[in-house]
Design a protein around this motif. Structure first.
Motif, mmCIF file in Angstrom:
data_model
loop_
_atom_site.group_PDB
_atom_site.id
_atom_site.type_symbol
_atom_site.label_atom_id
_atom_site.label_comp_id
_atom_site.label_asym_id
_atom_site.label_seq_id
_atom_site.Cartn_x
_atom_site.Cartn_y
_atom_site.Cartn_z
ATOM 1 N N ASP A 64 37.628 -38.411 128.224
ATOM 2 C CA ASP A 64 37.255 -39.916 127.865
ATOM 3 C C ASP A 64 35.805 -39.897 128.196
ATOM 4 O O ASP A 64 35.153 -40.657 127.455
ATOM 5 C CB ASP A 64 37.968 -41.100 128.596
ATOM 6 C CG ASP A 64 38.309 -40.650 130.147
ATOM 7 O OD1 ASP A 64 37.597 -39.733 130.743
ATOM 8 O OD2 ASP A 64 38.987 -41.280 130.756
ATOM 9 N N CYS A 65 35.044 -39.574 129.237
ATOM 10 C CA CYS A 65 34.095 -39.871 129.769
ATOM 11 C C CYS A 65 33.005 -39.306 128.748
ATOM 12 O O CYS A 65 31.880 -39.541 128.487
ATOM 13 C CB CYS A 65 33.729 -39.277 131.077
ATOM 14 S SG CYS A 65 33.898 -37.327 131.438
ATOM 15 N N SER A 135 33.405 -48.308 127.948
ATOM 16 C CA SER A 135 33.593 -47.919 129.179
ATOM 17 C C SER A 135 34.892 -47.138 128.862
ATOM 18 O O SER A 135 35.803 -47.539 128.004
ATOM 19 C CB SER A 135 34.161 -49.017 130.178
ATOM 20 O OG SER A 135 35.059 -49.855 129.670
ATOM 21 N N THR A 136 35.495 -46.114 129.862
ATOM 22 C CA THR A 136 36.422 -45.474 129.716
ATOM 23 C C THR A 136 37.727 -46.383 130.030
ATOM 24 O O THR A 136 38.676 -46.193 129.477
ATOM 25 C CB THR A 136 36.531 -44.228 130.940
ATOM 26 O OG1 THR A 136 36.205 -44.680 132.139
ATOM 27 C CG2 THR A 136 35.531 -43.341 130.582
ATOM 28 N N ARG A 137 37.496 -47.505 130.915
ATOM 29 C CA ARG A 137 38.785 -48.532 131.137
ATOM 30 C C ARG A 137 38.993 -48.867 129.822
ATOM 31 O O ARG A 137 40.043 -49.262 129.354
ATOM 32 C CB ARG A 137 38.155 -49.332 132.150
ATOM 33 C CG ARG A 137 39.474 -50.293 132.567
ATOM 34 C CD ARG A 137 38.975 -51.186 133.800
ATOM 35 N NE ARG A 137 38.669 -50.199 135.046
ATOM 36 C CZ ARG A 137 38.433 -50.782 136.095
ATOM 37 N NH1 ARG A 137 38.332 -52.113 136.139
ATOM 38 N NH2 ARG A 137 38.258 -50.084 137.235
ATOM 39 N N GLN A 138 37.908 -49.593 129.120
ATOM 40 C CA GLN A 138 38.199 -50.166 127.814
ATOM 41 C C GLN A 138 38.901 -49.303 126.833
ATOM 42 O O GLN A 138 39.685 -49.639 125.993
ATOM 43 C CB GLN A 138 36.877 -50.668 127.274
ATOM 44 C CG GLN A 138 36.971 -51.604 125.749
ATOM 45 C CD GLN A 138 37.826 -52.705 126.067
ATOM 46 O OE1 GLN A 138 38.360 -53.259 127.058
ATOM 47 N NE2 GLN A 138 38.453 -53.237 125.047
ATOM 48 N N ALA A 140 40.783 -46.754 127.377
ATOM 49 C CA ALA A 140 42.425 -46.922 127.739
ATOM 50 C C ALA A 140 42.911 -47.956 127.439
ATOM 51 O O ALA A 140 44.339 -47.864 127.133
ATOM 52 C CB ALA A 140 42.420 -46.496 129.293
ATOM 53 N N ARG A 141 42.467 -49.224 127.618
ATOM 54 C CA ARG A 141 43.120 -50.311 127.216
ATOM 55 C C ARG A 141 43.281 -50.394 125.546
ATOM 56 O O ARG A 141 44.430 -50.622 125.094
ATOM 57 C CB ARG A 141 42.107 -51.566 127.445
ATOM 58 C CG ARG A 141 42.157 -51.931 128.938
ATOM 59 C CD ARG A 141 41.708 -53.423 129.188
ATOM 60 N NE ARG A 141 41.010 -53.654 130.275
ATOM 61 C CZ ARG A 141 39.657 -53.539 130.627
ATOM 62 N NH1 ARG A 141 38.803 -53.393 129.729
ATOM 63 N NH2 ARG A 141 39.501 -53.752 131.907
ATOM 64 N N THR A 159 44.556 -41.478 127.746
ATOM 65 C CA THR A 159 43.499 -40.997 127.016
ATOM 66 C C THR A 159 43.361 -39.371 126.956
ATOM 67 O O THR A 159 43.008 -38.861 125.906
ATOM 68 C CB THR A 159 42.103 -41.264 127.561
ATOM 69 O OG1 THR A 159 41.757 -40.793 128.977
ATOM 70 C CG2 THR A 159 41.746 -42.851 127.547
#
Length: 212
Positions: A64-65, A135-138, A140-141, A159
Motif C-alpha cells: 500500500d505504501c 494515505s494508506t488509511r484512506q 484501506a477505507r 490492501t
C-alpha cells in the motif's frame, strides 16, 4: 502493640487481547469473479479514480505504501501509460518491475486525463493537499467500500488482498513460485511460500495434475 493496617489487594483485571473481536491473519485474495464485480460497480458509480487505483493495485502487486506514493512519471512516458514500470520498494529498498495491462492502462489514462498534473506529481493525490498523496488509511477505507459493495465481508479483505490476488492466480495456474517471488520483490523464497500459504496439499495437487 500497634496494629498494622491492612489494605485490600488491588483486583487484577483480566487483560483483553489486542485482537479481541477482530479478524486477524492473512487477508484473502480476491477471486476473478470478485475482480470483475468490483470493476463493474466502480464503473457504474463513475468512480474513475478508484477504478484506476484498483486496477493499478492488482497489476503492480505493490504494498500500500508504494502504491499510493507512485508518481505520474513512474508510469507515464512520452504522454503514454507505460506497458511496464519499475519502482524501488520502501520496505526493502529493492527495485521491482510490474506490468500494466491494457485494461489498467485504459483506466489509468482516463483518470490522468481527468486529474491532470506533471510527471513529478502523485498519481493519487490527497484531497487535503495537492502536495501529499492518498494515505494508506484512506486506501484501506476505499477497499472496504469496494468489497462491501459486491457482497463481501470487509474484515476478510485488506490492501494486501490486492497485492496477493494476481500472484495467487498465477501460482494456481502455473505452480511457478519463483516467478511469484520475482513479481512480489521478495528476497527470500521462504517469504513467498509463507505469503502464499503454500502447504503440502498445494504441492500434492500440483503433482497430481502432472500425469507421466
Amino acid at each position: 502493640m500497634e496494629k498494622k493496617t491492612r489494605f485490600p489487594s488491588p483486583t487484577l483485571k483480566a487483560s483483553v487481547p489486542w485482537n479481541a473481536g477482530k479478524m486477524v491473519g492473512a487477508k484473502r485474495a480476491l477471486k476473478e469473479k470478485h475482480v470483475w464485480a468490483i470493476r463493474f460497480w466502480l464503473g457504474s458509480e463513475q468512480r474513475v479514480r478508484d477504478r484506476a487505483l484498483f486496477d493499478l493495485a492488482l497489476d503492480s502487486k505493490l504494498r500500500d505504501c508504494d502504491l499510493v506514493s507512485l508518481r505520474i512519471g513512474d508510469i507515464v512516458t512520452s504522454g503514454q501509460v507505460r506497458h511496464r514500470a519499475m519502482v524501488v520498494q520502501q520496505k526493502t529498498r529493492r527495485p521491482v518491475q510490474f506490468e500494466i495491462t491494457e485494461t489498467t492502462r485504459e483506466s489509468v489514462r482516463m483518470w490522468l486525463e481527468h486529474r491532470g498534473g506533471g510527471l513529478n506529481e502523485y498519481v493519487f493525490p490527497s484531497r487535503l493537499s495537492a502536495k501529499a498523496h492518498l494515505s494508506t488509511r484512506q486506501y484501506a477505507r476505499l477497499l472496504d467500500q469496494w468489497v462491501q459493495a459486491v457482497g463481501l465481508i470487509p474484515g476478510e479483505y485488506g490492501t494486501h488482498s490486492l497485492r496477493r490476488t494476481k500472484v495467487a492466480m498465477i501460482y494456481k495456474r502455473t505452480g511457478n513460485i519463483r516467478a511469484v517471488q520475482i513479481l512480489l520483490g521478495h528476497s527470500k523464497l521462504d517469504s513467498t511460500v509463507r505469503y502464499l500459504g503454500v502447504d503440502v496439499e498445494d504441492a500434492l495437487a500440483l503433482s497430481e495434475a502432472t500425469d507421466l
